[in-house]
Design a protein around this motif. Structure first.
Motif, mmCIF file in Angstrom:
data_model
loop_
_atom_site.group_PDB
_atom_site.id
_atom_site.type_symbol
_atom_site.label_atom_id
_atom_site.label_comp_id
_atom_site.label_asym_id
_atom_site.label_seq_id
_atom_site.Cartn_x
_atom_site.Cartn_y
_atom_site.Cartn_z
ATOM 1 N N VAL A 523 -1.581 -1.546 -3.512
ATOM 2 C CA VAL A 523 -2.879 -2.240 -2.535
ATOM 3 C C VAL A 523 -2.443 -0.423 -2.453
ATOM 4 O O VAL A 523 -3.325 -0.370 -1.171
ATOM 5 N N ARG A 527 -5.723 0.910 -0.130
ATOM 6 C CA ARG A 527 -6.465 1.764 1.054
ATOM 7 C C ARG A 527 -6.546 2.568 0.901
ATOM 8 O O ARG A 527 -7.246 3.376 1.775
ATOM 9 N N THR A 532 -8.005 2.324 4.970
ATOM 10 C CA THR A 532 -7.611 1.518 6.328
ATOM 11 C C THR A 532 -6.054 2.215 6.891
ATOM 12 O O THR A 532 -5.913 2.782 6.298
ATOM 13 N N THR A 535 -2.297 -2.469 5.049
ATOM 14 C CA THR A 535 -2.910 -2.573 3.962
ATOM 15 C C THR A 535 -1.440 -3.583 2.924
ATOM 16 O O THR A 535 -0.048 -3.197 3.292
ATOM 17 N N TRP A 611 -9.697 -7.551 10.300
ATOM 18 C CA TRP A 611 -8.891 -7.018 8.884
ATOM 19 C C TRP A 611 -10.550 -8.334 7.903
ATOM 20 O O TRP A 611 -11.551 -8.205 8.307
ATOM 21 N N CYS A 643 -5.380 -9.222 -1.404
ATOM 22 C CA CYS A 643 -5.004 -8.370 -1.181
ATOM 23 C C CYS A 643 -5.756 -7.695 0.293
ATOM 24 O O CYS A 643 -7.170 -8.174 0.520
ATOM 25 N N ALA A 645 -6.957 -6.084 4.279
ATOM 26 C CA ALA A 645 -6.237 -4.828 4.624
ATOM 27 C C ALA A 645 -7.165 -4.412 6.341
ATOM 28 O O ALA A 645 -8.230 -5.271 6.389
#
Length: 653
Positions: A523, A527, A532, A535, A611, A643, A645
């Motif tokens: 993660v 990110r 972002t 996340t 998103w 996943c 973000a």
């Protein structure tokens, strides 16, 4: 007030249990732990950060000397100083310093410092130190009782070598030379001299008698340092010596970020790494004869502002991030908070030369670079008023002129590929009658400082509004070329960032064994790669038939961390159900999505709108937690993961 960029050039890949298993990180740490190639990568990183700082307005780039330690891999700081002297233009090169008692003969220090001063065009600060007992008594075998005599004899030789008109003989107790005639001599008629210390009255006598700058280079913070710094000023006043704040240099770790939560997330592990991985064996720190009787008496009678328990917890990395901040070990938070804390520190302790430690422990380079940017652009300019009416004789005149308060110095590329820092002055708004050269200079300045697109748009509007003619046409062509350069540089930066993140990810996943650490790493890197705000990684719960958040990063409310989505609902639920990537610019109103009210409410609280999400593959686990990512079970227990973000709400440079 002056600012000096510094980092203890730490080895950044120590084993996790290094601080708990080695007897001492100084003198006897196992050399096999350090990969020479990684050491080289670390050196390059520190040099890049210092070159960046030169373009952001720091007054000097500071280096120190230590031996046989993972804490500071700079046994010869003059080597790195020579690189900086040739590849920077504005900041002074501060050696803080050379351990004079370790050089035989010490004329070598006079020669090398003169070379650096010549190479840098007169930007050297000559820091000279007695040296820690670990460096001097144990790494180099100098008897502690001889250190002060050797230091002062060497200092006398060096200063005379820089100024003597004719060759001379030197007959000291420890150094005897028939001919002293070093080439070259320094550019500066009087090189600023700093002497760091740890509270010894004898050192105070030296700096006061010779009007040197005194440096208290501690990493124990304001609370612990206040009695020593206050003691120096009380002693100085009692001796009738100069009370100019620019005679005091002080080290402070800075951890700056856009928000306090981001500061903790980005720096907490590195701060603990810095303190926890640095045990020093007691027998190396206190050899007989190192401290004089007056120093011992002063230390015993000096007020203690911190408990022994707090000091031990700090050294073992057991304080929380904000406890380190509260005790002054670090100054952390937003640029506004950092500015307030530094201002209070400087005024309360009469500090005119702040040594800002901008990289600590195993901090990633991109975080340290952002630390540089935030402090250089949003903190330092606002603190230039502190002690502005006091004369500064302890930084070079050349660097003072080039790093003028309010002027913009920024890194640019030279034709030979070296990174330089060119001060292009204060190129103002284009005025009627402004020359094309001035406008080109401003355009180059915008490129060099990586200015936001709005700045280029304003310049483009000014050029387009100027009278028609060949000059205007040439400027429009130059503007188009600048746009292409910006795009190319942005593309290269993005590729470098992605490559770096992928390499780091591979290293993480190859070394980690705990499933939570693996998922956290995924993660974090996702990110980092996407840039972002938020996340998360979601997993399907077979027992309940829904989707839950396993790892979240960057959330501003706990609501998003606790939501559970029906399969097929929301972004994460949709991805797990379909196995296909998905992106939306309007989560609340996108007709392709099935929305759960709890998820929508949580998303609204985080101001989430855009998103993007992708399936991460099959995670074969037998329970919600497992001891190893390689644990297996029957296929019926396999859980699909995703996943997601959230894109930044505003564009990022």
């Amino acid at each position: 007030m002056k600012f000096h960029w510094f980092a203890q050039q730490y080895y950044t890949k120590l084993p996790h249990d290094f601080g708990d298993t080695v007897h001492s990180s100084w003198v006897t740490p196992p050399a096999s732990v350090a990969d020479p190639r990684q050491v080289g990568e670390d050196y390059h990183k520190y040099i890049r950060l210092m070159q960046q700082a030169d373009g952001l307005g720091w007054d000097s780039l500071l280096l120190n000397e230590h031996h046989q330690t993972s804490l500071a891999m700079t046994p010869s700081p003059n080597l790195i100083a020579s690189i900086l002297a040739a590849t920077t233009e504005n900041a002074a090169i501060a050696l803080c310093g050379n351990s004079l008692a370790l050089y035989n003969p010490p004329i070598r220090v006079a020669e090398e410092m003169a070379m650096i001063d010549a190479l840098s065009g007169g930007r050297l600060i000559a820091g000279i130190v007695f040296g820690t007992p670990m460096d001097t008594a144990f790494s180099y075998g100098v008897p502690p009782i001889e250190l002060r005599e050797r230091f002062h004899e060497a200092r006398e030789l060096i200063l005379k070598a820089w100024t003597a008109d004719e060759p001379f003989a030197f007959n000291g107790k420890y150094t005897k030379l028939r001919y002293v005639n070093p080439w070259p001599r320094p550019v500066q008629d009087e090189i600023p001299i700093w002497i760091p210390g740890s509270g010894s009255p004898e050192t105070w006598d030296v700096v006061n008698a010779l009007d040197y700058c005194y440096g208290y280079l501690s990493f124990s913070g304001k609370q612990s340092a206040a009695p020593i710094v206050g003691g120096f000023w009380d002693y100085t006043e009692s001796q009738g010596a100069s009370m100019n704040p620019n005679r005091m240099a002080f080290t402070q770790i800075i951890c700056c970020a856009d928000t306090e939560a981001e500061a903790e997330r980005q720096y907490a592990d590195a701060v603990k790494y810095f303190y926890r991985q640095n045990p020093t064996a007691l027998e190396f720190a206190t050899p007989p004869g190192y401290n004089s009787l007056p120093s011992i008496k002063a230390n015993l009678t000096r007020a203690k502002t911190q408990s022994a328990e707090e000091r031990q917890k700090a050294q073992r990395g057991e304080l929380s991030f904000w406890e380190y901040d509260e005790l002054g070990y670090i100054i952390a938070g937003t640029p506004e908070r950092v500015e307030q804390r530094v201002r209070a520190l400087a005024t309360e302790l009469r500090i005119g030369q702040l040594i800002t430690c901008m990289h600590v422990g195993n901090l990633p380079e991109e975080v340290a670079a952002e630390n540089n940017r935030l402090v250089g652009t949003s903190v330092i300019p606002k603190l230039r008023d502190v002690w502005a009416d006091e004369e500064d004789r302890w930084t070079p005149k050349v660097s003072q002129e080039r790093v003028a308060p309010g002027s913009a110095a920024a890194p640019v590329w030279r034709s030979d590929g070296l990174v330089l820092a060119a001060s292009v002055g204060r190129v103002g708004v284009m005025r009627p009658g402004s020359s094309a050269d001035e406008t080109i200079a401003r355009l180059l300045h915008l490129l060099a400082t990586e200015a936001p697109g709005e700045a280029f748009d304003r310049l483009a509007a000014e050029i387009e509004a100027s009278p028609h003619g060949p000059g205007r046409d040439e400027l429009l062509v130059a503007l188009g070329r600048a746009a292409r350069i910006r795009g190319l540089l942005a593309h290269r930066r993005r590729r470098e960032k992605e490559t770096h993140a992928l390499i780091e990810t591979a290293r993480d996943l190859a070394s980690l064994r705990d499933i939570d650490e693996v998922l956290d790493a995924i993660v974090h890197r996702a990110r980092q790669l996407l840039g972002t705000d938020t996340t998360y990684l979601a997993l399907r719960d077979p027992s309940r038939g829904d989707v839950y958040m396993r790892v979240t990063l960057g959330t501003v409310t706990r609501a998003i961390e606790s939501v559970r989505q029906p399969l097929g609902s929301g972004v994460g639920g949709r991805i797990i159900a379909t196995g296909e990537s998905f992106a939306t610019s309007d989560y609340v109103n996108d007709p392709r999505l099935q929305r759960d009210r709890a998820v929508t409410d949580a998303s609204s609280r985080t101001a989430s709108s855009a998103w993007r999400a992708c399936p991460c593959g099959w995670a074969r686990t037998s329970s919600a937690r497992c001891s190893s990512p390689t644990a297996t079970s029957a296929p019926s227990n396999r859980r699909r993961s995703t996943c997601c973000a959230r894109s930044p709400t505003t564009p990022r440079s």
